[in-house]
Write a protein that holds these residues in place. Structure first.
Motif, short mmCIF file in Angstrom:
data_model
loop_
_atom_site.label_atom_id
_atom_site.label_comp_id
_atom_site.label_asym_id
_atom_site.label_seq_id
_atom_site.Cartn_x
_atom_site.Cartn_y
_atom_site.Cartn_z
N LEU A 187 0.82 -1.21 0.00
CA LEU A 187 0.00 0.00 0.00
C LEU A 187 0.85 1.25 0.00
N ASP A 188 2.10 1.10 0.36
CA ASP A 188 2.97 2.24 0.62
C ASP A 188 4.40 1.69 0.65
N ASP A 189 5.39 2.56 0.70
CA ASP A 189 6.74 2.09 0.98
C ASP A 189 7.03 2.36 2.46
N THR A 199 -4.15 4.97 11.58
CA THR A 199 -2.77 5.13 11.09
C THR A 199 -2.76 5.91 9.79
N THR A 200 -3.74 5.65 8.95
CA THR A 200 -3.85 6.41 7.70
C THR A 200 -4.13 7.88 7.99
N VAL A 201 -4.96 8.16 8.98
CA VAL A 201 -5.20 9.56 9.38
C VAL A 201 -3.88 10.20 9.80
N LYS A 245 -0.68 9.14 9.21
CA LYS A 245 0.44 9.12 8.26
C LYS A 245 0.15 9.93 7.01
N ASP A 246 -1.04 9.77 6.44
CA ASP A 246 -1.34 10.42 5.15
C ASP A 246 -2.07 11.75 5.32
N ASP A 247 -2.70 11.94 6.46
CA ASP A 247 -3.50 13.14 6.71
C ASP A 247 -4.47 13.43 5.55
N VAL A 277 -11.45 4.74 13.06
CA VAL A 277 -11.50 3.84 14.20
C VAL A 277 -10.13 3.87 14.87
N THR A 278 -10.13 3.91 16.19
CA THR A 278 -8.85 3.97 16.90
C THR A 278 -8.97 3.27 18.24
N GLU A 279 -7.90 2.60 18.63
CA GLU A 279 -7.87 2.02 19.98
C GLU A 279 -7.18 2.99 20.93
N HIS A 280 -6.09 3.60 20.47
CA HIS A 280 -5.24 4.39 21.36
C HIS A 280 -5.61 5.86 21.43
N VAL A 281 -6.58 6.27 20.61
CA VAL A 281 -7.10 7.66 20.58
C VAL A 281 -6.04 8.75 20.47
N GLY A 319 -4.33 -1.28 5.54
CA GLY A 319 -4.38 -2.72 5.52
C GLY A 319 -5.06 -3.35 6.73
N THR A 320 -4.88 -2.74 7.89
CA THR A 320 -5.48 -3.29 9.11
C THR A 320 -7.00 -3.29 9.00
N VAL A 321 -7.51 -2.19 8.49
CA VAL A 321 -8.96 -2.05 8.36
C VAL A 321 -9.48 -2.96 7.23
N ALA A 381 7.57 -2.25 4.61
CA ALA A 381 6.42 -1.49 4.10
C ALA A 381 5.12 -2.23 4.41
N ARG A 382 3.98 -1.53 4.20
CA ARG A 382 2.66 -2.07 4.59
C ARG A 382 2.03 -2.78 3.42
N ARG A 383 1.70 -4.06 3.62
CA ARG A 383 0.93 -4.77 2.59
C ARG A 383 -0.54 -4.44 2.76
N1 LIG Z 1 -2.48 2.82 -1.31
C1 LIG Z 1 -3.63 3.11 -0.76
O1 LIG Z 1 -4.68 3.10 -1.43
C2 LIG Z 1 -3.68 3.43 0.71
C3 LIG Z 1 -4.90 3.77 1.31
C4 LIG Z 1 -4.91 4.00 2.68
C5 LIG Z 1 -3.75 3.87 3.42
N2 LIG Z 1 -2.60 3.55 2.82
C6 LIG Z 1 -1.36 3.34 3.58
O2 LIG Z 1 -1.62 2.32 4.51
C7 LIG Z 1 -0.79 2.52 5.65
C8 LIG Z 1 -1.63 2.43 6.93
O3 LIG Z 1 -2.21 1.17 6.98
P1 LIG Z 1 -2.24 0.37 8.36
O4 LIG Z 1 -2.77 -0.97 8.04
O5 LIG Z 1 -0.92 0.47 9.01
O6 LIG Z 1 -3.24 1.20 9.25
P2 LIG Z 1 -4.79 1.61 9.16
O7 LIG Z 1 -5.62 0.44 8.74
O8 LIG Z 1 -4.92 2.87 8.40
O9 LIG Z 1 -5.06 1.96 10.68
C9 LIG Z 1 -4.80 1.03 11.70
C10 LIG Z 1 -5.17 1.65 13.00
O10 LIG Z 1 -6.59 1.85 13.06
C11 LIG Z 1 -7.06 1.56 14.35
N3 LIG Z 1 -7.87 0.35 14.30
C12 LIG Z 1 -8.01 -0.51 13.27
N4 LIG Z 1 -8.85 -1.50 13.61
C13 LIG Z 1 -9.24 -1.25 14.88
C14 LIG Z 1 -10.11 -1.91 15.78
N5 LIG Z 1 -10.77 -3.03 15.44
N6 LIG Z 1 -10.27 -1.39 17.01
C15 LIG Z 1 -9.64 -0.25 17.38
N7 LIG Z 1 -8.80 0.43 16.56
C16 LIG Z 1 -8.60 -0.08 15.32
C17 LIG Z 1 -5.85 1.42 15.23
O11 LIG Z 1 -5.53 2.75 15.59
P3 LIG Z 1 -4.67 3.23 16.85
O12 LIG Z 1 -3.27 2.89 16.50
O13 LIG Z 1 -4.93 4.71 16.90
O14 LIG Z 1 -5.18 2.50 18.05
C18 LIG Z 1 -4.84 0.83 14.23
O15 LIG Z 1 -3.51 1.00 14.64
C19 LIG Z 1 -0.14 3.87 5.49
O16 LIG Z 1 1.18 3.68 5.05
C20 LIG Z 1 -0.94 4.53 4.38
O17 LIG Z 1 -0.17 5.40 3.62
C21 LIG Z 1 -2.53 3.34 1.47
#
Ligand SMILES: NC(=O)c1ccc[n+]([C@@H]2O[C@H](COP(=O)([O-])OP(=O)(O)OC[C@H]3O[C@@H](n4cnc5c(N)ncnc54)[C@H](OP(=O)(O)O)[C@@H]3O)[C@@H](O)[C@H]2O)c1
Length: 230
Positions: A20-22, A54-56, A58-60, A88-92, A160-162, A189-191
């Motif tokens: 998704l990113d480097d 995390t996307t909020v 990192k990418d704002d 959605v956030t756990e750590h707010v 990716g987490t979401v 990097a993030r898959r």
């Molecule tokens: N290429 C694309 O189309 C694209 C699109 C979007 C993002 N991205 C990239 O993806 C990367 C981020 O992806 P990511 O997987 O690391 O993070 P993410 O999915 O954006 O966010 C993960 C965070 O969301 C919160 N979260 C997710 N599920 C939760 C749950 N069930 N309960 C409570 N909180 C939950 C947690 O936040 P807290 O840590 O605050 O607790 C968790 O650390 C970035 O590098 C971004 O640039 C790329």
């Protein structure tokens, strides 16, 4: 009675090796103008757009509809210029200066676990609606709550987490995957997904409903439920 859930579209752009990113600080540009226009159209058709915290951070992202024509057409339909924003956030730990909070006159929802609601209210309760997501937050519950709030079409933009949770919980109707023609090749990097018990496997293949060329990016559109039309 069957649970009412919004129509959920997962959308992201990935490299040829599924990233998704480097691993750098700057956001990696995977798409070109034509794919960004696809994303804008998808946003314009949605009632809510969701990203992980995390996307909020990192990418704002602004998470707004960009095209004036699409904004005008939403207004004509009696809708807000852009969909509701959801995270959605756990750590707010979300900055009050994030574009998520500061940009766009649209409702903003932050789901957090029950034991973090007070902290979230104190941190940004004046900027967004804080929603108690329960002890642990399941995406099915978030989707059902959004349906109660009138969301019929939810776009999930990552990360990716979401995406992994929506897929593993079987709460996705459609996947729009834009594949950029290069590799990232860096395990730091993030898959776009983590490991998970996905229902689409060799014995149960997802249905490919469309391929589209958008500049040098290929869009793959998969039906993940019977609600997805060709
Ligand atoms: N290429 C694309 O189309 C694209 C699109 C979007 C993002 N991205 C990239 O993806 C990367 C981020 O992806 P990511 O997987 O690391 O993070 P993410 O999915 O954006 O966010 C993960 C965070 O969301 C919160 N979260 C997710 N599920 C939760 C749950 N069930 N309960 C409570 N909180 C939950 C947690 O936040 P807290 O840590 O605050 O607790 C968790 O650390 C970035 O590098 C971004 O640039 C790329």
């Amino acid at each position: 009675m069957a649970e009412r859930l919004p129509y959920v579209v997962l959308s992201c752009a990935i490299s040829l090796d599924g990233y998704l990113d480097d691993a750098g600080e700057e956001r990696l540009l995977l798409s070109g103008p034509a794919d960004l226009d696809r994303v804008d159209q998808l946003r314009a058709e949605s009632d809510a757009i969701m990203v992980g915290a995390t996307t909020v951070r990192k990418d704002d992202p602004r998470l707004l509809v960009r095209s004036p024509d699409r904004v005008a057409s939403r207004r004509r339909a009696g809708l807000a210029p852009s969909p509701m924003k959801v995270t959605v956030t756990e750590h707010v730990k979300l900055a009050r200066s994030s574009a998520f909070f500061t940009v766009g006159d649209v409702p903003k929802l932050v789901y957090c676990p029950s034991d973090r609601v007070a902290e979230a209210q104190a941190s940004f309760g004046d900027l967004a609606t804080v929603v108690d997501g329960g002890e642990t937050i399941a995406m099915r519950r978030v989707a059902a709550d959004l349906a109660e709030r009138g969301v019929r079409r939810l776009m999930v933009e990552g990360g990716g987490t979401v995406h992994t949770q929506f897929l593993a919980e079987g709460v996705a109707d459609e996947l729009q995957l834009a594949v950029a023609p290069f590799f990232v090749g860096d395990p730091r990097a993030r898959r776009w997904t983590d490991e998970g018990a996905f229902r689409w496997c060799a014995q149960h293949r997802a249905r490919l409903v469309e391929t589209r060329t958008l500049d040098d990016v290929v869009l793959l559109r998969y039906a993940l439920s019977r609600r997805c039309r060709d």
